[in-house]
Design an enzyme around this catalytic site. Structure first.
Site, mmCIF file in Angstrom:
data_model
loop_
_atom_site.group_PDB
_atom_site.id
_atom_site.type_symbol
_atom_site.label_atom_id
_atom_site.label_comp_id
_atom_site.label_asym_id
_atom_site.label_seq_id
_atom_site.Cartn_x
_atom_site.Cartn_y
_atom_site.Cartn_z
ATOM 1 N N GLY A 1 0.795 -1.235 0.000
ATOM 2 C CA GLY A 1 0.000 0.000 0.000
ATOM 3 C C GLY A 1 0.817 1.270 0.000
ATOM 4 N N LYS A 2 2.026 1.217 -0.550
ATOM 5 C CA LYS A 2 2.890 2.414 -0.578
ATOM 6 C C LYS A 2 2.240 3.555 -1.343
ATOM 7 C CE LYS A 2 6.430 0.493 -2.523
ATOM 8 N NZ LYS A 2 5.875 -0.878 -2.630
ATOM 9 N N THR A 3 1.564 3.235 -2.441
ATOM 10 C CA THR A 3 0.988 4.296 -3.274
ATOM 11 C C THR A 3 -0.135 5.017 -2.543
ATOM 12 O OG1 THR A 3 1.600 3.045 -5.254
ATOM 13 C CG2 THR A 3 -0.014 4.805 -5.533
ATOM 14 N N ASP B 1 2.275 4.437 -10.936
ATOM 15 C CA ASP B 1 1.999 4.938 -9.587
ATOM 16 C C ASP B 1 1.894 6.463 -9.578
ATOM 17 O OD1 ASP B 1 1.938 2.383 -8.528
ATOM 18 O OD2 ASP B 1 4.071 2.365 -8.060
ATOM 19 N N GLY C 1 8.695 -1.935 -4.044
ATOM 20 C CA GLY C 1 8.834 -3.085 -3.148
ATOM 21 C C GLY C 1 9.410 -2.685 -1.806
ATOM 22 N N GLU D 1 8.342 7.638 -3.531
ATOM 23 C CA GLU D 1 7.805 6.286 -3.381
ATOM 24 C C GLU D 1 8.794 5.271 -3.942
ATOM 25 O OE1 GLU D 1 4.073 3.410 -4.681
ATOM 26 O OE2 GLU D 1 3.893 5.584 -5.000
ATOM 27 N N LYS E 1 8.408 9.169 -8.048
ATOM 28 C CA LYS E 1 8.677 7.725 -8.072
ATOM 29 C C LYS E 1 9.906 7.540 -8.942
ATOM 30 C CE LYS E 1 7.207 3.194 -8.106
ATOM 31 N NZ LYS E 1 6.581 2.369 -7.088
#
Length: 197
Positions: free
Chosen positions: A14-16, A43, A102, A99, A32
């Site tokens: 859920g990084k985005t 993203d 992984g 961001e 990113k």
């Protein structure tokens, strides 16, 4: 201002979503550095759709890789090699949210990992966690290597349903690091992002 680097204990955590919340909350810029695959729905484009404030600048990726794999594999399949010297933090007077791809030990090439980017950028980390069997181990390993490298962690964001036993184990190790919990939803839209700013 140190850049804020959003990383996670695994892929697909859920990084985005967390990046979009931070960008909206801080009216920060977004970047990113490496996008692997899904270039038509990247993203960066996702965060653009979720953010409403007019101040945010979306900086272009340093590498846009066509294959949806780990960056080192995607780059090799695209016939290139990722060079950390070619990845430079965008110049901005604004707070910058970066961001990752992984987790911390995702390889970029034969020598470097995502954590090496964080160190190069002199960023502070927001670590995104989701509770599942094995997540305590993944979280504590991530915190341990960040601590070994002297990289500051500003907060741990638990995305989804909380588990008091898991959180207690993580808190015992994490010390004074700030915790935040954000519920999961099947539909992430601008209203969801605004609710959690």
């Amino acid at each position: 201002m140190r850049p804020i680097f959003v990383t996670a204990i695994d892929t697909g955590i859920g990084k985005t979503v967390v990046s979009a919340i931070l960008v909206e909350r801080l009216k920060a810029d977004y970047w990113k550095p490496i996008q692997s695959g899904d270039l038509d729905n990247s993203d960066t484009q996702t965060v653009k759709r979720l953010v409403t404030n007019p101040a945010t600048v979306f900086h272009p990726e340093a590498y846009r890789l066509t294959q949806p794999f780990s960056p080192h594999k995607s780059a090799e399949l695209d016939g290139i090699s990722i060079d950390l010297n070619n990845i430079k933090v965008p110049e901005t007077p604004n707070q910058l949210v970066i961001e990752g791809a992984g987790g911390l030990m995702v390889p970029l090439n034969d020598k470097h990992f995502i954590i090496d980017l964080i160190q190069k950028f002199e960023a502070e980390v927001v670590l995104v966690v989701r509770h599942y069997l094995g997540s305590i181990n993944h979280t504590l390993l991530s915190l341990s290597i960040l601590q070994q490298r002297g990289i500051p962690v500003s907060s741990i964001v638990i995305l989804g349903e909380n588990d008091l036993y898991s959180e207690k184990a993580i808190r015992n190790f994490a010390g004074d690091i700030k915790f935040e919990t954000i519920p999961l939803t099947d539909h992430v839209d601008r209203a969801f992002i605004l609710r959690h700013c």
